[in-house]
Design a protein around this motif. Structure first.
Motif, short mmCIF file in Angstrom:
data_model
loop_
_atom_site.label_atom_id
_atom_site.label_comp_id
_atom_site.label_asym_id
_atom_site.label_seq_id
_atom_site.Cartn_x
_atom_site.Cartn_y
_atom_site.Cartn_z
N LEU A 130 32.11 -57.25 25.94
CA LEU A 130 31.75 -55.87 26.29
C LEU A 130 30.67 -55.36 25.34
N PRO A 131 29.81 -54.50 25.83
CA PRO A 131 28.75 -53.98 24.95
C PRO A 131 29.36 -53.10 23.85
N ALA A 132 29.10 -53.45 22.59
CA ALA A 132 29.63 -52.65 21.47
C ALA A 132 28.60 -51.58 21.14
N GLU A 133 28.58 -50.53 21.95
CA GLU A 133 27.53 -49.51 21.83
C GLU A 133 27.92 -48.34 20.96
N HIS A 134 29.20 -48.26 20.59
CA HIS A 134 29.67 -47.06 19.89
C HIS A 134 30.40 -47.43 18.60
N ALA A 135 30.21 -46.59 17.58
CA ALA A 135 31.05 -46.69 16.39
C ALA A 135 32.43 -46.18 16.77
N VAL A 136 33.46 -46.81 16.24
CA VAL A 136 34.83 -46.47 16.66
C VAL A 136 35.56 -45.73 15.54
N THR A 137 36.26 -44.67 15.91
CA THR A 137 37.12 -43.99 14.94
C THR A 137 38.57 -44.13 15.42
N PRO A 185 33.37 -39.16 22.16
CA PRO A 185 34.11 -39.60 23.34
C PRO A 185 33.61 -38.92 24.61
N ASP A 186 33.73 -39.63 25.71
CA ASP A 186 33.34 -39.10 27.01
C ASP A 186 34.60 -38.57 27.71
N LEU A 233 37.35 -52.11 23.65
CA LEU A 233 37.22 -51.06 24.68
C LEU A 233 36.64 -49.77 24.09
N ALA A 234 37.10 -49.41 22.90
CA ALA A 234 36.59 -48.17 22.28
C ALA A 234 35.11 -48.32 21.95
N ALA A 235 34.72 -49.50 21.48
CA ALA A 235 33.30 -49.74 21.18
C ALA A 235 32.45 -49.69 22.44
N ALA A 236 33.08 -49.92 23.59
CA ALA A 236 32.35 -49.85 24.86
C ALA A 236 32.41 -48.44 25.46
N GLY A 237 33.01 -47.49 24.73
CA GLY A 237 32.95 -46.09 25.17
C GLY A 237 34.24 -45.50 25.71
N HIS A 238 35.34 -46.26 25.68
CA HIS A 238 36.60 -45.75 26.24
C HIS A 238 37.48 -45.14 25.15
N THR A 239 38.30 -44.19 25.54
CA THR A 239 39.30 -43.65 24.62
C THR A 239 40.62 -44.36 24.90
N ILE A 240 41.15 -44.97 23.85
CA ILE A 240 42.31 -45.86 23.99
C ILE A 240 43.47 -45.33 23.15
N ALA A 241 44.65 -45.29 23.73
CA ALA A 241 45.85 -44.95 22.95
C ALA A 241 46.78 -46.15 22.94
N THR A 242 47.25 -46.49 21.76
CA THR A 242 48.30 -47.51 21.64
C THR A 242 49.47 -46.84 20.94
N TYR A 243 50.68 -47.25 21.26
CA TYR A 243 51.83 -46.66 20.56
C TYR A 243 52.93 -47.69 20.38
N ASP A 244 53.75 -47.44 19.38
CA ASP A 244 54.91 -48.30 19.16
C ASP A 244 56.02 -47.80 20.07
N GLN A 245 56.52 -48.70 20.94
CA GLN A 245 57.63 -48.29 21.79
C GLN A 245 58.84 -47.99 20.89
N ARG A 246 59.76 -47.17 21.40
CA ARG A 246 60.89 -46.73 20.57
C ARG A 246 61.63 -47.93 19.93
N GLY A 247 61.98 -47.72 18.68
CA GLY A 247 62.70 -48.77 17.94
C GLY A 247 61.79 -49.84 17.35
N THR A 249 45.38 -33.54 29.09
CA THR A 249 45.71 -32.42 29.97
C THR A 249 46.14 -33.01 31.31
N ALA A 250 46.77 -32.19 32.14
CA ALA A 250 47.28 -32.69 33.42
C ALA A 250 46.16 -33.14 34.34
N GLU A 251 44.94 -32.70 34.06
CA GLU A 251 43.82 -33.02 34.96
C GLU A 251 43.19 -34.37 34.62
N ARG A 252 43.36 -34.84 33.39
CA ARG A 252 42.63 -36.05 32.99
C ARG A 252 43.28 -37.30 33.59
N PRO A 253 42.50 -38.13 34.26
CA PRO A 253 43.09 -39.36 34.79
C PRO A 253 43.48 -40.33 33.66
#
Lengths: 298, 156
Positions: free
Chosen positions: A10-17, A41-42, A68-82, A111-115
């Motif tokens: 993927l194109p690494a076009e963005h610095a990632v935070t 972020p977009d 994915l973030a470097a290609a412009g996406h906002t990504i969430a990862t989380y630890d499942q419970r436990g 927000t409820a509107e964001r896909p």
């Protein structure tokens, strides 16, 4: 079907935070979240939530999330419970409970509107399917309205009845001790990855498995006994990508084939020579499929 | 030295004005849901107006327990009633706290987001090298948010 060598980086076009978050569920479990995003972020792009499988943690997605973030996406990862930094909460682990946890993460970050695009690996896929098929989840509007796509990795909608002796072994102190010994742990988990998985990937898998609390491992593997989500699959109208490794010995490829056939809008990708730990074995391919799915929906 | 940057969230089954009042009451020292880790003392002008202040005392071992305490004074820099409260703070920590309230579930619920971006100063700077203050911060905040759930649940 293209081979992994042909999959473009993927194109690494963005610095990632990255930023760390904690949210609480309605039964007071604390879920640890990391958001990876481009510096600018977009907000018109969907939020992509990556859900890990049993006995792993959000770090299993590190390479996929970063690409994915470097290609412009906002990504969430989380630890499942436990798992890792998330607590267990008051309710026992079940597929429905994990789907509500996913709903909490989505409700917290958007927000409820964001896909939203949800990517689930193995047990994370069970939760993703339950969330996507539940019309009440994510009210108002339900999950259907905001779900822009599903990527289901090494997962199934039914037929994952871990035998009782294996569930017991998952909680055994002896098994935990064996997992802590690198060579032995990798050998014990040999069936979970493909024959060509790198030592780095196999060792990462062992560390994740070994660092998961035995009670969590056993509760998770018990939770898929009797699972049958087939009746809800027809309700998932969002486009889906189903990925399976042909050498997957944990969730056999036939289950992914059946899943892809039952989902109204799914494409199946079978990857030769790859086992169950797809996020560790071929993160680039997962990132590519997510990227393509998001772009196709714009 | 790494700054502390963490965001805590919770969804409360109460409308936004109720949650907003609960935050201001706590920062004005009128309620105790941030106990046992934090206590708040308002300045001459409370945190509910721009340039108003509140002093927070952190009790790492809990209120009344022996051990050092940490203090910081927060000044309200931006306020949008029922939506955003931003404070900058100085003392043992220098940085910003932002409380954001977003109505959800047809305005019957509120997503409360607390973002804490700060740098330890004086002796907590050393403490931060020895222990993970980010984890301690979020553990205490999440404990407070659990208390807030109970507090609002039992509120008449």
């Amino acid at each position: 079907m293209r081979t992994i060598a042909e999959i473009p980086v993927l194109p690494a076009e963005h610095a990632v935070t990255t930023t760390d978050h904690t949210t609480t569920t309605d039964d007071h479990a604390r879920l640890a979240i990391t958001v990876h995003q481009p510096e600018t972020p977009d907000p018109t792009r969907p939020l992509v939530v990556l859900v890990h499988g049993w006995a792993a943690s959000r770090t299993v997605w590190h390479a996929t999330a970063h690409q994915l973030a470097a290609a412009g996406h906002t990504i969430a990862t989380y630890d499942q419970r436990g798992h890792a930094s998330s607590t267990v909460g008051r309710e026992p682990i079940s597929i429905a409970r994990l789907a509500r946890d996913l709903d909490t993460v989505v409700g917290t970050l958007t927000t409820a509107e964001r896909p939203v695009v949800v990517v689930g690996h193995s047990g994370g896929g069970y939760a993703a399917l339950a969330w996507a098929a539940d019309p009440d989840v994510g009210r108002p509007g339900g999950a259907g309205k905001r779900l822009a796509g599903l990527v289901l990795v090494s997962t199934a909608s039914h037929g994952q009845d871990t035998p009782a002796n294996e569930v017991k072994m998952m909680g055994s102190p002896l098994f935990s001790r064996a997992l802590r010994t690198p060579w032995l742990g990798r050998k014990l988990l040999g069936q979970t990855h493909g024959p060509r998985a790198s030592l780095e990937a196999r060792e990462a898998n062992r560390r994740l498995f070994a660092s998961t609390r035995p009670q969590t491992r056993s509760a998770c593997f018990a939770s898929s006994q009797g699972m049958d989500q087939r009746s809800g699959l027809g309700r998932i109208a969002a486009p889906a990508v189903v990925i399976t490794g042909t050498e997957d010995k944990v969730v056999k490829p036939s289950f992914s084939q059946e899943l892809a056939a039952a989902l109204p809008q799914a494409t199946l990708h079978e990857v030769p020579g790859i086992g169950h730990m797809v996020p560790l074995e071929i993160p680039r391919q997962v990132a590519h499929q997510v990227h393509q799915l998001v772009l196709a929906g714009r | 030295m790494h700054a502390i940057h963490h965001t805590d969230h919770t969804i409360l089954p109460h409308p936004t004005p109720t949650v907003w009042n609960a935050i201001l009451n706590e920062l004005n020292g009128k309620t105790t849901w941030w106990h046992p880790h934090n206590t708040h003392q308002p300045g001459p002008t409370g945190p509910h107006t721009t340039n108003g202040t509140t002093t927070t005392t952190i009790h790492p071992a809990g209120i009344g327990k022996p051990g050092p305490k940490l203090h910081f004074t927060s000044t309200t820099t931006h306020i949008t009633p029922h939506h955003t409260l931003t404070q900058t703070h100085t003392g043992h920590f220098h940085g910003t706290t932002t409380y954001t309230l977003t109505p959800t579930h047809n305005n019957t619920h509120t997503l409360l987001t607390i973002t804490f971006t700060t740098t330890p100063h004086h002796w907590p700077k050393l403490l931060h090298k020895l222990t993970n203050l980010t984890t301690k911060h979020t553990t205490a905040t999440q404990h407070a948010l659990t208390n807030l759930h109970h507090h609002l649940h039992h509120q008449p």
